[in-house]
Write an enzyme that holds these catalytic residues in place. Structure first.
Site, PDB file in Angstrom:
ATOM      1  N   SER A 238       0.856  -1.194   0.000  1.00 53.58           N
ATOM      2  CA  SER A 238       0.000   0.000   0.000  1.00 53.58           C
ATOM      3  C   SER A 238       0.887   1.237   0.000  1.00 53.58           C
ATOM      4  O   SER A 238       2.108   1.152   0.021  1.00 53.58           O
ATOM      5  CB  SER A 238      -0.894   0.004   1.241  1.00 53.58           C
ATOM      6  OG  SER A 238      -0.130   0.359   2.378  1.00 53.58           O
ATOM      7  N   LYS A 239       0.226   2.372  -0.001  1.00 49.35           N
ATOM      8  CA  LYS A 239       0.927   3.660  -0.013  1.00 49.35           C
ATOM      9  C   LYS A 239       2.004   3.765   1.078  1.00 49.35           C
ATOM     10  O   LYS A 239       3.014   4.421   0.898  1.00 49.35           O
ATOM     11  CB  LYS A 239      -0.074   4.815   0.180  1.00 49.35           C
ATOM     12  CG  LYS A 239      -0.834   5.164  -1.085  1.00 49.35           C
ATOM     13  CD  LYS A 239      -0.414   6.544  -1.609  1.00 49.35           C
ATOM     14  CE  LYS A 239      -1.104   6.914  -2.895  1.00 49.35           C
ATOM     15  NZ  LYS A 239      -0.489   6.327  -4.097  1.00 49.35           N
ATOM     16  N   ARG A 240       1.741   3.099   2.197  1.00 53.13           N
ATOM     17  CA  ARG A 240       2.699   3.163   3.308  1.00 53.13           C
ATOM     18  C   ARG A 240       4.073   2.635   2.907  1.00 53.13           C
ATOM     19  O   ARG A 240       5.082   2.982   3.502  1.00 53.13           O
ATOM     20  CB  ARG A 240       2.206   2.324   4.499  1.00 53.13           C
ATOM     21  CG  ARG A 240       1.072   2.915   5.276  1.00 53.13           C
ATOM     22  CD  ARG A 240       0.634   1.984   6.385  1.00 53.13           C
ATOM     23  NE  ARG A 240       0.232   0.667   5.864  1.00 53.13           N
ATOM     24  CZ  ARG A 240       0.869  -0.452   6.085  1.00 53.13           C
ATOM     25  NH1 ARG A 240       1.949  -0.456   6.830  1.00 53.13           N
ATOM     26  NH2 ARG A 240       0.443  -1.594   5.567  1.00 53.13           N
ATOM     27  N   GLY A 242       5.558   3.183   0.168  1.00 56.87           N
ATOM     28  CA  GLY A 242       6.227   4.029  -0.822  1.00 56.87           C
ATOM     29  C   GLY A 242       5.396   4.114  -2.087  1.00 56.87           C
ATOM     30  O   GLY A 242       4.177   3.993  -2.048  1.00 56.87           O
ATOM     31  N   THR A 244       3.322   3.660  -5.253  1.00 52.12           N
ATOM     32  CA  THR A 244       2.427   2.583  -5.665  1.00 52.12           C
ATOM     33  C   THR A 244       2.091   2.639  -7.150  1.00 52.12           C
ATOM     34  O   THR A 244       1.843   1.611  -7.755  1.00 52.12           O
ATOM     35  CB  THR A 244       1.110   2.602  -4.855  1.00 52.12           C
ATOM     36  OG1 THR A 244       0.598   3.940  -4.864  1.00 52.12           O
ATOM     37  CG2 THR A 244       1.339   2.164  -3.438  1.00 52.12           C
TER      38      THR A 244
END
Ligand code: GLU
Length: 466
Positions: A238-240, A242, A244
């Site tokens: 996911s975005k967490r 980095g 995407t």
């Protein structure tokens, strides 16, 4: 309920192998509710690899029934992302084909037609404006997944409420829109899809879909569910973690071929051989049945390694084309140099730089003196050392031939004669020419920069007096 016991199976994979003439038709079916992200690109790529490996057809179908979140722009960005990765499709909304339309929003009559058929047969019923599919009891479903193997499920477990009771499946919502699990069956069947390749998160949906195939009297396609792509922390990417979207990788200086190669290795590998391969070798070696079910971890170090290898293997002109935009983004005057000079400077970098962006940064001094001046001020050079440097560079700059080997031989001889360690003259020279502690061989750099440019840089730092 009038249901009889029975087995319902998906098309076994071995039939595909035996009947190689059987044309493979696979599809990538993104919802245009965001850019092409890594998970989607991974799915698209495996479909593409399989289609190309088998000489089949790769279809792009836009699943835009969520009209609130779907946009034409996202559809465009997804296509741009696929084009960037080199995943061309044979049929799709922009290309047409014999099984269109290729946007779900344009296929409403089909969804209605088969919903009516299910209603007529008493296999579905209306609740207000919505149409619900009646989940049959007592059916044993076998999903013969090409990757996950045989998965058995009882029909009454295919769709359940939180208390475990059977939950009939909404196929048409009260607003007239079909639901995913229903539309996907109608589309995959009417588009003659032979093999559904998609993320493992859809396995649970597959049993619902198999019930709908069965109710409509259709043979289900082969299913091949791909392992999930996880972040290093083993959580769903996911975005967490980095970047995407694939375009973020493009912006960071990753090559389409590098990202392609890296994504192909998430859940698959050519086995034994080199993990770095070209697109066409990937197509040749790919085997759907060799995809693992173990979740794949998105490892940035590996991406960097693969990308760097592709950067090294590129032809000089392709490498220059890839690096040039990054030089320009750094404000460096790429256009004021000749193509040969620029290609040679990148070749001289000898595989340094994991991305085109890094390579552009590392090689900046070939394009302009400005970044060197900003990085290096020669303040570490003791004034007493200058006369010696002046003497050395004055002789070096007048060498009859401006070539690395000759310069190095001269420097060695000069240092020996003057009882000076070579690094005492070579290190200041590297700093003055590149503004960096690390660079390719300093004499090679000097040769390529040219006598005049070297004189200019050495003079600026007062290493050379003319
Ligand atoms: N639109 C669905 C998705 O984005 C497609 C799933 C499928 O391939 O069946 O997940």
């Amino acid at each position: 309920m009038g249901e009889t016991e029975g087995e319902f199976q998906t098309r076994p994979y071995y039939q595909e192998v035996i009947a190689m003439s059987d044309k493979v038709r696979v599809r990538f079916a993104p919802s245009p509710t965001g850019a092409l992200h890594i998970g989607g690109a991974h799915t698209a790529l495996f479909n593409w690899l399989w289609a190309r490996h088998r000489g089949g057809t790769f279809i792009l179908r836009i699943e835009d029934t969520d009209s609130e979140r779907s946009t034409q722009e996202y559809e465009r960005t997804i296509m741009d992302g696929m084009n960037w990765l080199g995943l061309d499709w044979d049929e799709g909304p922009d290309k047409g084909g014999g099984f269109g339309p290729y946007r779900q929003s344009e296929r409403m009559d089909l969804y209605k037609k088969y919903a009516d058929e299910l209603l007529e047969k008493g296999l579905a019923y209306k609740e207000g404006e919505a149409v619900l599919f009646r989940v049959p009891r007592g059916i044993e479903l076998t999903l013969d997944d090409t990757i996950y193997g045989s998965i058995k499920i009882q029909s009454e477990k295919a769709s359940v409420n939180t208390d475990g009771s059977v939950k009939d499946i909404v196929i048409i919502k009260s607003d007239g829109m079909p639901t995913y699990n229903y539309a996907v069956v109608v589309d995959d069947h009417t588009m003659d899809i032979t093999c559904v390749i998609r993320g493992e998160d859809h396995i649970a949906n597959t049993s619902k879909q198999m019930l709908i195939y069965r109710a409509l009297g259709w043979e289900a396609p082969e299913f091949a569910h791909l392992p999930m792509v996880l972040g290093k922390d083993k959580k769903k990417l996911s975005k967490r973690h980095g970047a995407t979207s694939v375009f973020e990788y493009s912006d960071m200086g990753y090559l389409p071929d590098g990202v392609f190669n890296f994504l192909a290795l998430l859940g698959w590998g050519p086995g034994g051989g080199d993990e770095v391969f070209s697109r066409s070798d990937g197509v040749r070696m790919f085997e759907l049945s060799k995809v693992t079910k173990k979740a794949a971890v998105f490892d940035m170090d590996k991406l960097n390694f693969i990308n760097q290898e592709h950067l090294k293997r590129m032809s000089p002109d392709a490498r220059l084309a890839a690096v040039k935009p990054f030089w320009e983004a750094l404000g460096l005057p790429a256009d004021s140099h000749g193509v040969k000079y620029l290609e040679d400077s990148l070749t001289l970098m000898g595989g340094r730089g994991r991305t085109t962006k890094e390579l552009a940064e590392y090689s900046d001094y070939f394009l302009d003196f400005e970044p060197v001046r900003l990085r290096y001020d020669a303040s570490e050079i003791a004034p007493e050392l200058l006369p010696k440097l002046n003497k050395f560079y004055a002789e070096m700059i007048r060498l009859p031939e401006w070539a690395a080997a000759g310069m190095e031989a001269f420097a060695r001889k000069w240092c020996e004669k003057n009882g000076t360690p070579l690094k005492e003259v070579a290190l200041p020279m590297r700093w003055a020419l590149t503004g960096r502690k690390v660079s390719p061989g300093v004499f090679e750099v000097a040769e390529l920069l040219g006598r005049e440019e070297c004189a200019k840089r050495l003079e600026y730092y007062k290493f050379l007096n003319v």
